[in-house]
Design a protein around this motif. Structure first.
Motif, PDB file in Angstrom:
ATOM      1  N   PHE A   1       0.816  -0.952   0.210  1.00  0.00           N
ATOM      2  CA  PHE A   1      -0.092  -0.003  -0.098  1.00  0.00           C
ATOM      3  C   PHE A   1       0.931   1.256   0.108  1.00  0.00           C
ATOM      4  O   PHE A   1       2.086   1.161   0.397  1.00  0.00           O
ATOM      5  CB  PHE A   1      -0.692  -0.014   1.094  1.00  0.00           C
ATOM      6  N   PRO A   2       0.327   2.518  -0.724  1.00  0.00           N
ATOM      7  CA  PRO A   2       1.108   3.383  -0.490  1.00  0.00           C
ATOM      8  C   PRO A   2       1.324   4.001   1.020  1.00  0.00           C
ATOM      9  O   PRO A   2       0.774   3.604   1.792  1.00  0.00           O
ATOM     10  CB  PRO A   2       0.276   4.696  -1.098  1.00  0.00           C
ATOM     11  N   LYS A   3       2.676   4.687   1.089  1.00  0.00           N
ATOM     12  CA  LYS A   3       3.150   5.135   2.460  1.00  0.00           C
ATOM     13  C   LYS A   3       2.155   6.095   3.146  1.00  0.00           C
ATOM     14  O   LYS A   3       1.807   6.992   2.293  1.00  0.00           O
ATOM     15  CB  LYS A   3       4.436   5.756   2.384  1.00  0.00           C
ATOM     16  N   LYS A   4       1.838   6.084   4.367  1.00  0.00           N
ATOM     17  CA  LYS A   4       0.907   6.996   4.860  1.00  0.00           C
ATOM     18  C   LYS A   4       1.777   8.272   5.335  1.00  0.00           C
ATOM     19  O   LYS A   4       2.856   8.056   5.479  1.00  0.00           O
ATOM     20  CB  LYS A   4       0.481   6.377   6.082  1.00  0.00           C
ATOM     21  N   ASP A   5       1.119   9.211   5.207  1.00  0.00           N
ATOM     22  CA  ASP A   5       1.637  10.696   5.593  1.00  0.00           C
ATOM     23  C   ASP A   5       1.259  10.894   7.053  1.00  0.00           C
ATOM     24  O   ASP A   5       0.477  10.186   7.563  1.00  0.00           O
ATOM     25  CB  ASP A   5       1.610  11.710   4.588  1.00  0.00           C
ATOM     26  N   ILE A   6       1.721  12.053   7.577  1.00  0.00           N
ATOM     27  CA  ILE A   6       1.493  12.452   8.849  1.00  0.00           C
ATOM     28  C   ILE A   6      -0.113  12.666   9.093  1.00  0.00           C
ATOM     29  O   ILE A   6      -0.702  12.258  10.240  1.00  0.00           O
ATOM     30  CB  ILE A   6       2.005  13.667   9.304  1.00  0.00           C
TER      31      ILE A   6
END
Length: 71
Positions: free
Chosen positions: A43-48
């Protein structure tokens, strides 16, 4: 005349293997056009923002505007 063929393959040693059922459609030295679509497994990297939405920070008290700007 264009002839389109679609198949799924794995890259092995930097090569894409053409399935046997399509090999007879392509001759040695034929000019072909290759379009590669990669299906990523992660899955795409989660941001803050994603992290804070899932895990909000709990605060005990709310600061007033004056307290915020006095720091």
């Amino acid at each position: 005349m264009l002839n389109a063929v679609e198949f799924q393959a794995k890259i092995q040693n930097g090569l894409i293997q053409i399935p046997d059922e399509y090999k007879q459609e392509f001759g040695e030295g034929d000019d072909i056009k290759v379009i590669v679509l990669v299906q990523k497994k992660s899955f795409p990297k989660k941001d803050i923002i994603d992290e804070l939405t899932e895990n909000p920070v709990q605060v005990n008290s709310v600061l007033s505007r004056e307290e915020i700007y006095s720091r």
